[in-house]
Every structure is written in C-alpha cells, then in structure tokens.
Design a protein around this motif. Sequence first.
Motif, PDB file in Angstrom:
ATOM      1  N   LYS A  75       5.473  26.345  37.497  1.00 35.41           N
ATOM      2  CA  LYS A  75       6.900  26.347  37.190  1.00 35.41           C
ATOM      3  C   LYS A  75       7.165  25.443  36.004  1.00 35.41           C
ATOM      4  CE  LYS A  75      10.352  26.621  40.727  1.00 35.41           C
ATOM      5  NZ  LYS A  75      10.868  25.843  41.863  1.00 35.41           N
TER       6      LYS A  75
ATOM      7  N   SER B 211      13.865  24.579  28.865  1.00 33.91           N
ATOM      8  CA  SER B 211      12.696  24.508  29.748  1.00 33.91           C
ATOM      9  C   SER B 211      11.460  24.262  28.899  1.00 33.91           C
ATOM     10  CB  SER B 211      12.570  25.799  30.530  1.00 33.91           C
ATOM     11  OG  SER B 211      12.619  26.896  29.664  1.00 33.91           O
TER      12      SER B 211
ATOM     13  N   GLU C 157      14.848  20.958  37.222  1.00 37.60           N
ATOM     14  CA  GLU C 157      13.671  21.409  37.966  1.00 37.60           C
ATOM     15  C   GLU C 157      12.431  20.694  37.472  1.00 37.60           C
ATOM     16  OE1 GLU C 157      12.738  25.795  38.771  1.00 37.60           O
ATOM     17  OE2 GLU C 157      14.935  25.722  38.602  1.00 37.60           O
ATOM     18  N   GLU C 158      11.696  20.110  38.404  1.00 37.17           N
ATOM     19  CA  GLU C 158      10.446  19.448  38.045  1.00 37.17           C
ATOM     20  C   GLU C 158       9.396  20.524  37.766  1.00 37.17           C
ATOM     21  OE1 GLU C 158       9.726  16.319  37.683  1.00 37.17           O
ATOM     22  OE2 GLU C 158      11.385  15.225  38.631  1.00 37.17           O
TER      23      GLU C 158
END
Lengths: 76, 209
Positions: free
Chosen positions: B48, B7, B35-36
């Motif tokens: 995020k 990430s 995940e964007e």
Amino acid sequence: MDELIKGIVAPFVDHPDDVRVVREQNNDEVTYILTVNKADMGKVIGKKGRMASAIRTVVHAAGLAHHEKATLTIRE
Amino acid sequence: MKEVTVSGKSVDEALEEALKTLQVSQDEVDVEVLEEPKKGLLGFIGSKQAVIKVTVKVDPIHKAQDYLQAIIKKIGIDSEIAINKIGDRDYQFLITGEDLGLVIGKRGLTLNALQYLTNLVANQSSDANVRIELDAENYRVRRKTALEKLAQRTADRVRKTKKAVKLEPMPSHERKIVHMALQDVAEITTYSTGEEPNRAVVIDFKNKE
C-alpha cells in the motif's frame, strides 16, 4: 459600504452566508444594519463590545470618505 | 487554503512530491498522514502506498496585511502597506498613500480601530502570537510627542493646584506613554482608572497631607 462591512466581519464569523447589510437613509443620516447568524453575534460584538465599536469607527470613517454620516446597527 | 493530497512509496517521498507541487519548504506546511505505507508480499502484492495531506500554513502577518489592505481599499483609499519586523513578535505596518487623514481619524481613533481588527485577524490561529502596530504619516511619533507634552503640562498644573487631573480616555499603548513620561517626575504620581474603552490616566500630587 456593504462590501466593506462584510469584509470586516468575514474572518470572524462561522456563517458567512448569513451576513447581510441593509442600508437605511433618514434625511442626511445613513444607518447600515448588519445582520449575522445568532451564533456569531458574540464574535461580532466582541469582548466588552470592542469589536462592535471598532467596526462602527471604521464605518464612520468610510462614511466620511463618501460624504455621508454613517452609523451601524448590529442585529441577529 | 492551499492543500494537496499525494501518495508515494513512503511518507517522505510523498512529502517531497507535495512540496514540489506547492513550491514551498517543509516548515511552511502541516502534514497529515492519511494512510501508512505497507510493504506487501514480495514487495508488491498487497503493498500500500503512503497517502498524506499537506496544507500550506497561513502566515498570520500576510493574512493580516491582506485583510487591512482590503478594508482600506473598500473605505475608498488607495494605499500600500509595508511590513517592518521590529521584534520577535512585533511588527509595524506602515500605511502609505495620499490623504490618509481618514485612515488615522480624530486622535487616531480610526487607526486604533483598524489596528485592533488587524491584530485579531493575525492572532486567529491558535499558534500565532504577534503584535502589530499600524502607522501612517508618522502619526505614532507625532502623537507620542504630543502626549509627552500634555503629560508635562498637566503635571505642572497638578504641582501648583495639588489636585488630581484625569486625562481623556486613551488606549493602553497611549496611557503607557503618559505613565512613562512622568515616572521620574518629582511630586507626581500617575495611575489609570475606569474600564476599557474608557480607561483614563489620572495625574495626581504625590505628597498629599
């Protein structure tokens, strides 16, 4: 020899855990019986049996290296 | 298969991190964005991170080399395999070692079987499209010379008898050598007959009455 046969077919089967090799000795001839999952049968035999024939050829050569007359049978 | 999930603030940042971990360059990997990243309120509340999965692509040539090396070892022969790139998609695997007669086999039968299996392994992934030729103890060159001699000798016989001669079955690359050897030879024509793996070259007299 078991390891050899398993090693040859390993990349082509979807069910590697179902690959088994049994050795059967009759006089001076040795037959290796390769069993694979039913779903993998087509892959191990190949188009026009070319894969099966290639495996047989390599098994025969390995047999010569170990001074035995080796043949291969494939079963599901 | 080597893969990592990382990430980061952005996809690019996460990718950079992943490449550093895997010690590879970007063209050696497949990237999947799980995940964007989202910018939150004031830049941090509800923000995020980007999550990506990075997989090292399997190089078909090295996969094939490992496969072949393992098989030859299990046959009971010590060998090394050198890779020569001979074209865009063509490679030659040169097997060296002692006593490679078994690896070659009668009329190259074993070498051709290993070549067939090696090519199947290399071309397993859908985007791979390579051709690998195996050779050991200069067998391919020796065989080519022998086939060309056989072709000429048989052509001479056909010219005398005016009767077609069917050679023994050969794999396609060997049949090609025979066809090529006789393509400009007077009064002689060649074609193949039968189904693989029993397909064979026929050498025939051209101007039959």
